[in-house]
Design a protein around this motif. Structure first.
Motif, PDB file in Angstrom:
ATOM      1  N   LEU A  19       0.765  -1.029   0.182  1.00 11.89           N
ATOM      2  CA  LEU A  19      -0.104   0.321  -0.182  1.00 11.89           C
ATOM      3  C   LEU A  19       0.593   1.123  -0.119  1.00 11.89           C
ATOM      4  O   LEU A  19       0.313   2.280  -0.976  1.00 11.89           O
ATOM      5  N   VAL A  20       1.849   1.053   1.123  1.00 11.13           N
ATOM      6  CA  VAL A  20       3.104   2.095   0.774  1.00 11.13           C
ATOM      7  C   VAL A  20       3.526   2.484  -0.768  1.00 11.13           C
ATOM      8  O   VAL A  20       3.538   3.725  -1.097  1.00 11.13           O
ATOM      9  N   ALA A  21       3.932   1.953  -1.151  1.00  4.79           N
ATOM     10  CA  ALA A  21       5.260   1.312  -2.547  1.00  4.79           C
ATOM     11  C   ALA A  21       3.793   1.707  -3.189  1.00  4.79           C
ATOM     12  O   ALA A  21       4.245   2.755  -4.324  1.00  4.79           O
ATOM     13  N   THR A  22       2.529   1.377  -3.077  1.00  4.33           N
ATOM     14  CA  THR A  22       1.671   1.807  -4.383  1.00  4.33           C
ATOM     15  C   THR A  22       1.547   3.695  -4.239  1.00  4.33           C
ATOM     16  O   THR A  22       1.547   4.130  -5.176  1.00  4.33           O
ATOM     17  N   GLY A  23       0.777   3.877  -3.061  1.00  5.25           N
ATOM     18  CA  GLY A  23       0.546   5.726  -2.559  1.00  5.25           C
ATOM     19  C   GLY A  23       2.192   5.837  -3.339  1.00  5.25           C
ATOM     20  O   GLY A  23       2.143   7.490  -4.203  1.00  5.25           O
ATOM     21  N   LEU A  24       2.877   5.914  -2.923  1.00  2.00           N
ATOM     22  CA  LEU A  24       4.535   6.401  -3.258  1.00  2.00           C
ATOM     23  C   LEU A  24       5.045   6.191  -4.710  1.00  2.00           C
ATOM     24  O   LEU A  24       5.710   7.296  -5.213  1.00  2.00           O
ATOM     25  N   CYS A  25       4.467   5.293  -5.644  1.00  2.00           N
ATOM     26  CA  CYS A  25       4.657   5.252  -6.479  1.00  2.00           C
ATOM     27  C   CYS A  25       3.522   6.309  -7.054  1.00  2.00           C
ATOM     28  O   CYS A  25       4.488   6.989  -8.802  1.00  2.00           O
ATOM     29  N   PHE A  26       2.443   6.408  -7.383  1.00  2.00           N
ATOM     30  CA  PHE A  26       1.942   6.784  -7.662  1.00  2.00           C
ATOM     31  C   PHE A  26       1.989   8.449  -7.919  1.00  2.00           C
ATOM     32  O   PHE A  26       1.781   9.222  -8.228  1.00  2.00           O
ATOM     33  N   PHE A  27       2.147   8.656  -6.185  1.00  2.00           N
ATOM     34  CA  PHE A  27       2.875   9.897  -6.592  1.00  2.00           C
ATOM     35  C   PHE A  27       4.122  10.346  -7.171  1.00  2.00           C
ATOM     36  O   PHE A  27       4.214  11.381  -8.091  1.00  2.00           O
ATOM     37  N   GLY A  28       5.216   9.958  -7.060  1.00  2.00           N
ATOM     38  CA  GLY A  28       6.100   9.654  -7.599  1.00  2.00           C
ATOM     39  C   GLY A  28       6.212   9.458  -9.065  1.00  2.00           C
ATOM     40  O   GLY A  28       6.341  10.996  -9.784  1.00  2.00           O
ATOM     41  N   VAL A  29       5.590   8.475  -9.955  1.00  2.00           N
ATOM     42  CA  VAL A  29       5.044   9.236 -11.188  1.00  2.00           C
ATOM     43  C   VAL A  29       4.313  10.447 -11.902  1.00  2.00           C
ATOM     44  O   VAL A  29       4.663  11.107 -12.673  1.00  2.00           O
ATOM     45  N   ALA A  30       3.688  10.448 -10.836  1.00  2.00           N
ATOM     46  CA  ALA A  30       2.921  11.578 -11.147  1.00  2.00           C
ATOM     47  C   ALA A  30       3.405  13.014 -11.404  1.00  2.00           C
ATOM     48  O   ALA A  30       3.346  14.097 -12.112  1.00  2.00           O
ATOM     49  N   LEU A  31       4.332  13.521 -10.600  1.00  2.00           N
ATOM     50  CA  LEU A  31       4.859  14.365 -10.289  1.00  2.00           C
ATOM     51  C   LEU A  31       6.252  14.189 -11.072  1.00  2.00           C
ATOM     52  O   LEU A  31       6.349  15.462 -11.295  1.00  2.00           O
ATOM     53  N   PHE A  32       6.946  12.787 -11.778  1.00  2.00           N
ATOM     54  CA  PHE A  32       8.142  13.330 -12.835  1.00  2.00           C
ATOM     55  C   PHE A  32       7.890  13.773 -14.300  1.00  2.00           C
ATOM     56  O   PHE A  32       8.289  14.335 -14.180  1.00  2.00           O
ATOM     57  N   CYS A  33       6.741  12.612 -13.946  1.00  2.00           N
ATOM     58  CA  CYS A  33       5.679  12.561 -15.720  1.00  2.00           C
ATOM     59  C   CYS A  33       5.545  14.463 -15.273  1.00  2.00           C
ATOM     60  O   CYS A  33       5.211  14.707 -16.721  1.00  2.00           O
ATOM     61  N   GLY A  34       4.525  15.300 -14.782  1.00  2.00           N
ATOM     62  CA  GLY A  34       3.455  16.314 -15.322  1.00  2.00           C
ATOM     63  C   GLY A  34       4.968  17.742 -14.738  1.00  2.00           C
ATOM     64  O   GLY A  34       5.195  17.888 -15.986  1.00  2.00           O
TER      65      GLY A  34
END
Length: 242
Positions: A19-34
């Protein structure tokens, strides 16, 4: 079974690492890509406005930037899908969940699926290490430019002449060596550093770098969790059929 006991057992069965990894993954990818997408757009505007007067000098750079932006779209879609799959796999293979269901026989399919996730996540982590390293390059370039501007703004802190303090896009391979002017020096460079475009692009690249770091941490967490889940299924030989 009471309601509180049922909720407690469900909470114990949740794969908190996933759960923590998924939230961190979504946050990181969104920040990196956007932020990465917008930072590349800002870089394109800065190059064509201040560092080159000939479109042919930065035509190749623009093509590369547009290609990277399309790659960003694909990267975001892939990681959101893969993160959801890893989260689902974490729910199915958590030891506490197996105890709730009370079935203690794993299948070859379940073990093979867990092993596949371990291998894919490991490969993605290695690839993302390269992405993380590459995302530091524009931050380094913009930081050097900003440092040069600080030296121009406060000449008492440097022994060099203001006119010799320059930012040369050609030395970083952004532009070919025959590009004109290719570099900006002195007060002209300071005026560029004070623009909203430069400040915004610089901070966007920093945010993209942070997003890449967060994604890397999430992949490492996923890899550890997936490896543990596979070890439990393989060594204990008892778990939920899935």
């Amino acid at each position: 079974m009471g309601l509180l006991e049922c909720c407690a057992r469900c909470l114990v069965g949740a794969p908190f690492a996933s759960l923590v990894a998924t939230g961190l993954c979504f946050f990181g990818v969104a920040l990196f890509c956007g932020c990465g997408h917008e930072a590349l757009t800002g870089t394109e505007k800065l190059i064509e406005t201040y560092f080159s007067k000939n479109f042919q000098d930065y035509e190749y750079l623009i093509n590369v930037i547009h290609a990277f932006q399309y790659v960003i779209y694909g990267t975001a879609s892939f990681f959101f899908l893969y993160g959801a799959l890893l989260l689902a796999e974490g729910f199915y293979t958590t030891g506490a969940v197996r105890q709730i269901f009370g079935d203690y026989k794993t299948t070859i399919c379940g073990k093979g699926l867990s092993a596949t996730f371990v291998g894919i996540t490991y490969a993605l982590t290695v690839v993302w290490l390269l992405v993380f390293a590459c995302s530091a390059v524009p931050v380094y370039i913009y930081f050097n430019t900003w440092t040069t501007c600080q030296s121009i703004a406060f000449p008492s802190k440097t022994s060099a002449s203001i006119g010799t303090l320059c930012a040369d896009a050609r030395m970083y391979g952004v532009l070919p060596w025959n590009a004109f002017p290719g570099k900006v020096c002195g007060s002209n460079l300071l005026s560029i550093c004070k623009t909203a475009e430069f400040q915004m692009t610089f901070h966007l690249f920093i945010a993209a770098f942070v997003g890449a770091a967060a994604t890397l941490v999430s992949l490492l967490t996923f890899m550890i969790a997936a490896t543990y889940n596979f070890a439990v299924l393989k060594l204990m030989g008892r778990g939920t059929k899935f």
